[in-house]
Design a protein around this motif. Structure first.
Motif, PDB file in Angstrom:
ATOM      1  N   SER A  80      10.894 -44.859   1.155  1.00 14.00           N
ATOM      2  CA  SER A  80       9.876 -43.648   1.268  1.00 14.00           C
ATOM      3  C   SER A  80      10.613 -42.350   0.989  1.00 14.00           C
ATOM      4  O   SER A  80      10.113 -41.219   0.496  1.00 14.00           O
ATOM      5  CB  SER A  80       8.946 -43.757   2.270  1.00 14.00           C
ATOM      6  N   PHE A  96       4.666 -40.882  -0.508  1.00  9.17           N
ATOM      7  CA  PHE A  96       5.483 -42.340  -0.862  1.00  9.17           C
ATOM      8  C   PHE A  96       5.341 -43.305   0.031  1.00  9.17           C
ATOM      9  O   PHE A  96       5.666 -42.687   1.238  1.00  9.17           O
ATOM     10  CB  PHE A  96       6.753 -41.809  -1.523  1.00  9.17           C
ATOM     11  N   SER A  97       5.136 -44.361  -0.087  1.00  3.53           N
ATOM     12  CA  SER A  97       5.328 -45.360   0.903  1.00  3.53           C
ATOM     13  C   SER A  97       6.435 -46.464   0.767  1.00  3.53           C
ATOM     14  O   SER A  97       6.838 -46.488  -0.554  1.00  3.53           O
ATOM     15  CB  SER A  97       3.828 -46.196   0.691  1.00  3.53           C
ATOM     16  N   GLU A  99       8.008 -49.722  -0.338  1.00  2.00           N
ATOM     17  CA  GLU A  99       7.593 -50.849  -1.195  1.00  2.00           C
ATOM     18  C   GLU A  99       8.544 -51.988  -1.166  1.00  2.00           C
ATOM     19  O   GLU A  99       9.692 -51.846  -0.707  1.00  2.00           O
ATOM     20  CB  GLU A  99       7.504 -50.454  -2.520  1.00  2.00           C
ATOM     21  N   GLU A 168       8.474 -53.899 -10.062  1.00  2.00           N
ATOM     22  CA  GLU A 168       7.689 -53.266  -9.204  1.00  2.00           C
ATOM     23  C   GLU A 168       7.829 -51.750  -9.018  1.00  2.00           C
ATOM     24  O   GLU A 168       7.067 -50.706  -8.916  1.00  2.00           O
ATOM     25  CB  GLU A 168       7.719 -53.924  -7.704  1.00  2.00           C
ATOM     26  N   LEU A 169       9.229 -51.395  -9.360  1.00  2.00           N
ATOM     27  CA  LEU A 169       9.821 -49.906  -9.193  1.00  2.00           C
ATOM     28  C   LEU A 169       8.924 -49.220 -10.125  1.00  2.00           C
ATOM     29  O   LEU A 169       8.528 -48.132 -10.021  1.00  2.00           O
ATOM     30  CB  LEU A 169      11.330 -50.096  -9.247  1.00  2.00           C
ATOM     31  N   THR A 171       6.139 -49.801 -12.127  1.00  2.00           N
ATOM     32  CA  THR A 171       5.093 -49.843 -11.950  1.00  2.00           C
ATOM     33  C   THR A 171       4.489 -48.673 -10.740  1.00  2.00           C
ATOM     34  O   THR A 171       3.736 -48.096 -10.873  1.00  2.00           O
ATOM     35  CB  THR A 171       4.282 -51.151 -11.502  1.00  2.00           C
ATOM     36  N   TYR A 172       5.133 -48.878  -9.786  1.00  2.00           N
ATOM     37  CA  TYR A 172       5.023 -47.875  -8.694  1.00  2.00           C
ATOM     38  C   TYR A 172       5.244 -46.445  -9.153  1.00  2.00           C
ATOM     39  O   TYR A 172       4.164 -45.580  -8.766  1.00  2.00           O
ATOM     40  CB  TYR A 172       5.979 -48.208  -7.284  1.00  2.00           C
ATOM     41  N   THR A 175       2.102 -45.667 -11.471  1.00  2.00           N
ATOM     42  CA  THR A 175       0.938 -45.345 -10.897  1.00  2.00           C
ATOM     43  C   THR A 175       0.885 -44.117  -9.725  1.00  2.00           C
ATOM     44  O   THR A 175      -0.247 -43.524  -9.617  1.00  2.00           O
ATOM     45  CB  THR A 175       0.478 -46.673  -9.933  1.00  2.00           C
ATOM     46  N   THR A 176       1.899 -43.908  -9.282  1.00  2.00           N
ATOM     47  CA  THR A 176       1.934 -42.849  -8.247  1.00  2.00           C
ATOM     48  C   THR A 176       1.958 -41.489  -8.857  1.00  2.00           C
ATOM     49  O   THR A 176       1.218 -40.443  -8.438  1.00  2.00           O
ATOM     50  CB  THR A 176       3.410 -42.881  -7.414  1.00  2.00           C
TER      51      THR A 176
END
Length: 254
Positions: A80, A96-97, A99, A168-169, A171-172, A175-176
């Protein structure tokens, strides 16, 4: 250069020299296992350096909608605190979270660093110790065999984790960008996977393959393969040490 022995002198082979009590044998680096260790050493540096050095460019990770724009940047280890954003509007905020790809990136880099450190020790052992303590060479090979299997297994897990983590990075971040901008007409951008990430993943899978490939060469050279006995290994090591056999105390032989 000559080596003094109790039975006279024996001329050292090319690529060998003595440093105090140690018999340095650089010829081992030209053999399959030694050469493979050098290649793996270079790959280990590339895998963890490319991953730790990769920072998704904020200029590429951007989105625009109704006059608003937003860009997101990131850096290793992708938790984050590693993300940042910039926008042309003060009303746009992002949270940000942490992940799953943060843990996978650190695991992948950690395996690369551990691999580098172990390979430095392994190369030093093959160059300095195998011929110096050839009566105990099989212990070095046995230890290297089991350690190589462990590294190969955990490196395989690291490759799987980081391959999934890179997806995943991306995609994150996509979407963010949309969720932070809060624009109904915004389209989720498709981010291209940077060359550094692709290279780190490819090198990682190649490293895992080489770990398991090296197990075969260790098994072949050690006292495990078919009917090859330990004295055959010692005889070959003696021939590498000098042009003619020499009397040596052997705790394994009466």
């Amino acid at each position: 250069m000559e080596e003094s022995t109790g039975n006279g002198t024996a001329e050292l082979a090319k690529g060998q020299f003595k440093v105090g009590p140690l018999l340095v044998n650089l010829r081992v680096l030209l053999e399959p296992l030694g050469f493979l260790r050098i290649v793996m050493l270079v790959l280990a540096i590339l895998t963890f350096s490319l991953t730790a050095d990769y920072s998704p460019s904020a200029s590429r990770n951007s989105i625009q909608c109704n006059g608003l724009s937003l860009s997101i940047g990131a850096s290793y280890p992708y938790d984050s605190s590693s993300f940042s954003f910039s926008s042309n509007s003060s009303n746009v905020t992002c949270k940000f979270s942490t992940e799953a790809f943060s843990g996978s990136a650190q695991y992948f880099v950690g395996m690369g660093v551990l691999t580098f450190l172990y390979l430095v020790l392994a190369v030093a052992a093959y160059v300095l110790l195998v011929n110096t303590l050839f009566a105990y060479a099989h212990y070095i090979l046995i230890a290297d065999l089991f350690i190589s299997f462990a590294f190969g297994f955990f490196y395989l897990l690291a490759d799987i984790a980081w391959s999934v983590g890179t997806s995943e990075l991306g995609t994150y971040i996509s979407t963010t960008l949309v969720s932070c901008l809060k624009c109904p007409n915004a389209i989720t951008p498709k981010l291209e996977v940077p060359l550094k990430v692709v290279a780190s993943v490819i090198f990682g899978w190649l490293m895992a393959f080489l770990w398991f490939a090296s197990i075969w060469f260790i098994y072949r050279d050690g006292p495990f393969y078919g009917k090859i006995r330990l004295d055959t290994l010692k005889a070959r090591l003696r021939s590498d040490t000098s042009g003619s056999p020499k009397a040596t105390s052997d705790p394994q032989q009466p």
